[in-house]
Design a protein around this motif. Structure first.
Motif, PDB file in Angstrom:
ATOM      1  N   GLU A 143      -4.863   8.755  15.702  1.00 22.24           N
ATOM      2  CA  GLU A 143      -5.402   7.942  16.813  1.00 22.24           C
ATOM      3  C   GLU A 143      -4.920   6.497  16.683  1.00 22.24           C
ATOM      4  N   LYS A 144      -4.343   6.007  17.780  1.00 26.52           N
ATOM      5  CA  LYS A 144      -3.857   4.625  17.783  1.00 26.52           C
ATOM      6  C   LYS A 144      -4.958   3.724  18.343  1.00 26.52           C
ATOM      7  N   ILE A 145      -5.333   2.738  17.531  1.00 30.33           N
ATOM      8  CA  ILE A 145      -6.365   1.800  17.980  1.00 30.33           C
ATOM      9  C   ILE A 145      -5.666   0.467  18.258  1.00 30.33           C
ATOM     10  N   ASP A 146      -5.511   0.151  19.527  1.00 25.93           N
ATOM     11  CA  ASP A 146      -4.804  -1.089  19.881  1.00 25.93           C
ATOM     12  C   ASP A 146      -5.583  -1.841  20.969  1.00 25.93           C
ATOM     13  N   ALA A 147      -5.013  -2.963  21.391  1.00 28.33           N
ATOM     14  CA  ALA A 147      -5.716  -3.829  22.341  1.00 28.33           C
ATOM     15  C   ALA A 147      -6.005  -3.098  23.653  1.00 28.33           C
ATOM     16  N   ALA A 148      -5.048  -2.291  24.124  1.00 29.22           N
ATOM     17  CA  ALA A 148      -5.236  -1.583  25.399  1.00 29.22           C
ATOM     18  C   ALA A 148      -6.425  -0.639  25.319  1.00 29.22           C
ATOM     19  N   LEU A 149      -6.569   0.034  24.195  1.00 27.64           N
ATOM     20  CA  LEU A 149      -7.702   0.958  24.023  1.00 27.64           C
ATOM     21  C   LEU A 149      -9.012   0.174  23.901  1.00 27.64           C
ATOM     22  N   LEU A 150      -8.992  -0.850  23.053  1.00 20.79           N
ATOM     23  CA  LEU A 150     -10.242  -1.576  22.785  1.00 20.79           C
ATOM     24  C   LEU A 150     -10.792  -2.249  24.043  1.00 20.79           C
ATOM     25  N   ALA A 151      -9.895  -2.637  24.952  1.00 17.25           N
ATOM     26  CA  ALA A 151     -10.340  -3.263  26.207  1.00 17.25           C
ATOM     27  C   ALA A 151     -11.189  -2.293  27.029  1.00 17.25           C
ATOM     28  N   GLN A 152     -11.048  -0.991  26.773  1.00 17.54           N
ATOM     29  CA  GLN A 152     -11.795   0.021  27.534  1.00 17.54           C
ATOM     30  C   GLN A 152     -13.056   0.498  26.789  1.00 17.54           C
ATOM     31  N   CYS A 153     -13.336  -0.104  25.637  1.00 21.36           N
ATOM     32  CA  CYS A 153     -14.442   0.380  24.794  1.00 21.36           C
ATOM     33  C   CYS A 153     -15.408  -0.761  24.486  1.00 21.36           C
ATOM     34  N   PRO A 154     -16.176  -1.208  25.469  1.00 27.74           N
ATOM     35  CA  PRO A 154     -16.963  -2.435  25.291  1.00 27.74           C
ATOM     36  C   PRO A 154     -18.064  -2.326  24.233  1.00 27.74           C
ATOM     37  N   LYS A 155     -18.517  -1.113  23.941  1.00 26.39           N
ATOM     38  CA  LYS A 155     -19.632  -0.983  22.980  1.00 26.39           C
ATOM     39  C   LYS A 155     -19.163  -0.757  21.547  1.00 26.39           C
ATOM     40  N   LEU A 156     -17.861  -0.561  21.375  1.00 26.16           N
ATOM     41  CA  LEU A 156     -17.344  -0.172  20.061  1.00 26.16           C
ATOM     42  C   LEU A 156     -17.495  -1.307  19.043  1.00 26.16           C
ATOM     43  N   LYS A 157     -18.042  -0.970  17.886  1.00 24.85           N
ATOM     44  CA  LYS A 157     -18.241  -1.977  16.828  1.00 24.85           C
ATOM     45  C   LYS A 157     -17.476  -1.636  15.552  1.00 24.85           C
ATOM     46  N   ALA A 158     -17.123  -0.349  15.370  1.00 24.94           N
ATOM     47  CA  ALA A 158     -16.435   0.014  14.115  1.00 24.94           C
ATOM     48  C   ALA A 158     -15.546   1.231  14.299  1.00 24.94           C
ATOM     49  N   VAL A 159     -14.351   1.173  13.679  1.00 23.70           N
ATOM     50  CA  VAL A 159     -13.464   2.337  13.598  1.00 23.70           C
ATOM     51  C   VAL A 159     -13.151   2.558  12.122  1.00 23.70           C
ATOM     52  N   CYS A 160     -13.442   3.761  11.645  1.00 20.92           N
ATOM     53  CA  CYS A 160     -13.300   4.028  10.211  1.00 20.92           C
ATOM     54  C   CYS A 160     -12.273   5.121   9.996  1.00 20.92           C
ATOM     55  N   ASN A 161     -11.144   4.734   9.422  1.00 16.70           N
ATOM     56  CA  ASN A 161      -9.987   5.620   9.250  1.00 16.70           C
ATOM     57  C   ASN A 161     -10.215   6.549   8.065  1.00 16.70           C
ATOM     58  N   ILE A 162      -9.903   7.828   8.247  1.00 16.32           N
ATOM     59  CA  ILE A 162      -9.905   8.749   7.098  1.00 16.32           C
ATOM     60  C   ILE A 162      -8.489   8.728   6.524  1.00 16.32           C
ATOM     61  N   ALA A 163      -8.115   7.630   5.946  1.00 15.74           N
ATOM     62  CA  ALA A 163      -6.783   7.427   5.368  1.00 15.74           C
ATOM     63  C   ALA A 163      -6.786   6.065   4.691  1.00 15.74           C
ATOM     64  N   VAL A 164      -5.936   5.930   3.694  1.00 17.78           N
ATOM     65  CA  VAL A 164      -5.789   4.600   3.095  1.00 17.78           C
ATOM     66  C   VAL A 164      -4.819   3.760   3.927  1.00 17.78           C
ATOM     67  N   GLY A 165      -3.784   4.411   4.491  1.00 13.69           N
ATOM     68  CA  GLY A 165      -2.851   3.696   5.372  1.00 13.69           C
ATOM     69  C   GLY A 165      -3.544   3.406   6.699  1.00 13.69           C
ATOM     70  N   PHE A 166      -3.206   2.277   7.300  1.00 12.54           N
ATOM     71  CA  PHE A 166      -3.919   1.906   8.534  1.00 12.54           C
ATOM     72  C   PHE A 166      -2.958   1.346   9.578  1.00 12.54           C
TER      73      PHE A 166
END
Ligand code: DGY
Length: 322
Positions: free
Chosen positions: A55-78
């Motif tokens: 899953e790509k978490i970028d500015a375009a996505l975040l602009a559509q997710c007004p309530k989002l407070k945290a994204v927690c990756n199941i990976a060490v690479g980010f």
């Protein structure tokens, strides 16, 4: 009312159960990767997400997710997360350091040995019914013992790979964005060298650097030309650090002897020519995939998400680069 979270891919039941104690959970146990549009839609009313590198978490996505407070990756690479965009949108991002390094280092050694000693190539030959008997010159490989191991990227995984090299009585050289302390170098029995010296001296070069714009195509035609013609290249870090097209040319032309690859540019799509080469060992991004480790990764990511949404202080909070 409990905070709402999305779990973007299938995870182990203990992680889902733990999340369920704290959150209203929308799982994706069907495990189908989500398109950016589907992800944005699913996250529109969510407070948090347990995500993976698909899953790509970028500015375009975040602009559509007004309530989002945290994204927690199941990976060490980010590299799938734009940390600057997260900061701009007030979204905490976390990863899973400290739980997968040994498994990833073990697998790196599986690739080193399989590539140097032509294990998968020989097995395919045998399975195809081509083996007519023992021959002195059959599947001649290169020795790992007493060879020089070059480690590019000397973080936790690189160090774990170095420690394992002692059993093979190897000379270990490394190059890293910064030199490690004398104490760590001693514990790894590894000497710091420039990138050019690493390329020139390594019989086996293994990549353990994160992917970022700074490491994009860090290894390509110019660097391969500086390596020994009987050298092998191992990458269990991230696609994109190695220029795949240039690597294929180098392998075809004998500039390098072989490669063991767990990661690719544009994965899961693979450069078609990799499949035509016999001097490569190819695996589908599974270096950390022992059952125990993948369970720990999922649980640590879940713990990060619970801490992020309950205390605002997840243990593995990532910060944008200065
Ligand atoms: C990681 O943790 O970054 C791994 O690549 C996931 O498989």
């Amino acid at each position: 009312m409990k905070p709402k979270i999305l779990v973007t891919r299938e995870v182990f039941s203990e992680a889902l159960d733990f999340l369920g104690q704290h959150f209203d959970v929308t799982p994706n146990q069907g495990d189908a990767p989500m398109s950016p549009e589907a992800l944005a839609k699913a996250l529109a009313d969510k407070n948090g997400a347990l995500i993976t590198l698909t899953e790509k978490i970028d500015a375009a996505l975040l602009a559509q997710c007004p309530k989002l407070k945290a994204v927690c990756n199941i990976a060490v690479g980010f590299n799938n997360i734009d940390l600057n965009a997260c900061q701009a949108h007030g979204v905490m991002a976390t990863n899973t350091p400290g739980v997968l390094e040994d498994s990833t280092a073990d697998f790196t050694w599986a690739l080193i040995l399989a590539t140097a000693r032509r294990v998968t190539e020989a097995e395919q030959y045998l399975r195809a019914g081509k083996w007519s008997g023992w021959k002195l010159k059959q599947f001649l490989g290169v020795d790992v013992h007493h060879a020089t191991l070059g480690i590019l990227g000397m973080g936790r995984v690189g160090q774990a790979v170095a420690r394992r090299a002692r059993g093979f009585e190897m000379t270990v050289l490394y190059h890293n964005s910064h030199r490690l302390s004398a104490e760590v170098e001693k514990s790894c029995h590894a000497a710091y060298v420039s990138l050019d010296e690493l390329l020139a001296r390594a019989d086996i070069l293994t990549v353990h650097t994160p992917y970022s714009p700074a490491t994009h195509h860090l290894l390509g035609t110019t660097q391969f030309a500086k390596m020994k013609p009987n050298a092998i290249l191992i990458n269990a870090a991230r696609g994109g650090v190695v220029d795949d097209a240039a690597l294929i040319t180098a392998l075809k032309q004998g500039v390098l002897a072989g490669a063991g690859l767990d990661v690719f540019e544009n994965e899961p799509a693979l450069h078609a020519d990799f499949l035509k080469l016999t001097n490569v060992v190819l695996t589908p991004h599974i270096a950390s995939s022992s059952e125990a480790t993948r369970r720990r990764m999922a649980m640590l990511a879940a713990e990060n998400l619970v801490a992020a949404l309950t205390t605002g202080k997840p243990p593995n909070l990532l910060h944008p680069p200065a």
